[in-house]
Design an enzyme around this catalytic site. Structure first.
Site, PDB file in Angstrom:
ATOM      1  N   ASP A  73      44.146  42.921  42.490  1.00  0.00           N
ATOM      2  CA  ASP A  73      43.830  41.540  42.944  1.00  0.00           C
ATOM      3  C   ASP A  73      44.248  40.380  42.162  1.00  0.00           C
ATOM      4  O   ASP A  73      44.171  39.375  42.044  1.00  0.00           O
ATOM      5  CB  ASP A  73      42.305  41.181  42.954  1.00  0.00           C
ATOM      6  CG  ASP A  73      41.612  41.214  41.981  1.00  0.00           C
ATOM      7  OD1 ASP A  73      41.990  41.844  41.090  1.00  0.00           O
ATOM      8  OD2 ASP A  73      40.540  40.493  41.857  1.00  0.00           O
TER       9      ASP A  73
ATOM     10  N   ASP B  18      47.120  44.140  38.339  1.00  0.00           N
ATOM     11  CA  ASP B  18      46.193  45.006  39.055  1.00  0.00           C
ATOM     12  C   ASP B  18      46.218  44.450  40.598  1.00  0.00           C
ATOM     13  O   ASP B  18      47.094  43.538  40.736  1.00  0.00           O
ATOM     14  CB  ASP B  18      44.756  45.108  38.290  1.00  0.00           C
ATOM     15  CG  ASP B  18      43.977  43.916  38.658  1.00  0.00           C
ATOM     16  OD1 ASP B  18      44.706  42.734  38.873  1.00  0.00           O
ATOM     17  OD2 ASP B  18      42.670  43.956  38.505  1.00  0.00           O
TER      18      ASP B  18
ATOM     19  N   SER C 100      39.668  45.178  43.218  1.00  0.00           N
ATOM     20  CA  SER C 100      40.357  44.746  42.014  1.00  0.00           C
ATOM     21  C   SER C 100      41.424  46.199  41.674  1.00  0.00           C
ATOM     22  O   SER C 100      42.355  46.371  42.140  1.00  0.00           O
ATOM     23  CB  SER C 100      39.406  44.777  40.708  1.00  0.00           C
ATOM     24  OG  SER C 100      39.985  44.301  39.697  1.00  0.00           O
TER      25      SER C 100
END
EC number: 5.4.2.10
Length: 429
Positions: A232, A230, A96
């Site tokens: 992901d 971000d 992430s």
């Protein structure tokens, strides 16, 4: 004592140290036992360790008779949508918003992150270390059409959104949205300015993306609105035309009012977390909207949404779930829904954002040690005394890093700083 592998957002660690190919292979085998002879959709972000972990977890799955469909680089919410469409399991290899040296394993089923009970079942199998022997071996297949399925589904959701002539700036964090976001905005007619669209796995989240929104605020030249994702793609933070950062709380507030005006806000209720700013809560109350709080983590936000019937929830960090659009946080869908509200109202993003107060809030991370305890009498006294004076204090272990997070919110920044430092000293003593 049983090892706890899963945190608030899957398994996560520094590649080669706390997260290895060996562990990924075993996770694949453990998940394969649960799946049986079905299929698992696998996606990843751009990290250099992604290929290695993808191969390891795929080997574990196929050894248990499971077919693996490889999407390549694709945002977490895209994989979630594909698992919902195909009613299958999914794995996302991503950490992430964390730096490039980290990676992680998220497990999905039918559009949702798996529940705690299934995580515990996987952990139990990892601890036992012995797995069933299967006579059938699975196959690994390319599933690059998964990207097109996701983009097609998003465009269908927003088929009535015309962005012709709109100037939009995007910071793709050198991550997974490099495969989706620009194409969707351009298809809808927007003129797009893009930053950080490299798939070099060493650059993901480095000084850019949703955890560094000032980058876009300072660099965007042509955009009337900006969105920074971000690594992901499950988070988004916005930037208005005055180059001010619009955090997740304010995005939620704008969406809540917009959805309510359309009659789309279920039960006039929004779900946030213990970290949701009190300014948003006060704003929503004025608009006749109730805020429900839950633990930090989008999985807990989703649980509370399903329990309460709410269709909008999220976090200050930009994890925002619009349940009638997606079953997980989706930065691209959130950005498009925000554009829809702006277009419908004819107002500027800055005008909306300024209506939502944002009380001073300071968060400090303290490195967690074995002797550190939150069951501390001095700590309790500080929290009680601060709360009695109108300050909101949250002290919690991070679900993704070995730290204790101290957050204090109130209307006097100097006093907040004193409270944070006082709590830090007690924790570190």
């Amino acid at each position: 004592m049983r090892v706890k592998y899963f945190g608030t957002d899957g398994i996560r660690g520094i590649f080669g140290e706390t997260l290895t190919d060996e562990l990924a292979f075993k996770v694949g085998k453990a998940l394969g036992e649960i799946v049986g002879e079905g299929k698992v959709i696998v996606g990843k972000d751009t990290r250099v360790s992604g290929d290695s972990l993808e191969a390891a977890i795929s080997a574990g799955l196929t050894s248990m008779g499971v077919d693996v469909l490889l999407c390549g680089i694709l945002p977490t919410p895209a994989v979630a949508l594909l698992t919902r469409i195909t009613r299958s399991f999914g794995v996302v290899i991503s950490a992430s918003h964390n730096p490039p040296e980290y990676n992680g394993i998220k497990v999905l089923k039918g559009g949702y992150k798996i529940p705690d009970e299934m995580e515990a079942e996987i952990e139990k199998r990892l601890e036992n270390g012995s797995f069933l022997t299967r006579s059938v071996v699975g196959r690994t297949k390319s599933f690059r059409e998964g990207r097109d399925m996701y983009i097609g589904a998003v465009l269908e959701m927003f088929r009535d959104l015309d962005l012709t002539g709109e100037m939009v700036s995007l910071d793709l964090a050198n991550g997974a949205t490099t495969t989706t976001a620009r194409e969707v905005f351009e298809f809808l007619g927007a003129k797009v300015e893009v930053f950080n669209d490299s798939q070099d796995g060493l650059l993901i989240n480095q000084g850019c993306g949703a955890t560094h929104p000032r980058f876009l605020a300072e660099e965007m030249k042509n955009g009337k609105v900006g969105f920074t994702f971000d690594g992901d793609g499950d988070r988004v933070i916005a930037v208005d035309e005055e180059r001010n950062v619009v955090n997740g709380d304010r995005i939620i507030g704008i969406l809540a009012v917009g959805l309510k005006e359309e009659g789309r806000l279920n039960s006039d209720t929004v779900v946030g977390t213990v970290m949701t700013n009190g300014g948003l809560e006060d704003f929503l109350k004025e608009k006749g909207i109730r805020l429900l709080r839950t633990k930090v983590g989008d999985k807990y936000v989703l649980e509370k949404m399903l329990e309460s019937g709410a269709n909008l929830g999220g976090e200050r960090s930009g994890h925002i779930i619009i349940l009638d659009r997606s079953t997980t946080g989706d930065g691209l869908i959130t950005a498009l829904e925000l554009m829809r509200v702006l277009k419908r109202s004819g107002r500027k993003l800055s005008d909306f954002a300024k209506e939502i107060p944002d009380y001073p809030q300071i968060t400090k991370n303290v490195r967690r040690t074995e002797r550190m305890s939150l069951e501390n009498e001095n700590l309790r006294k500080i929290v009680e005394e601060s709360t009695s004076r109108g300050y909101r204090v949250v002290i919690r272990p991070s679900g993704t890093e070995p730290v204790i997070r101290i957050t204090v919110e109130g209307k006097d920044r100097e006093e907040i700083e004193k409270i944070v430092e006082e709590i830090s000293r007690v924790l570190e003593s």
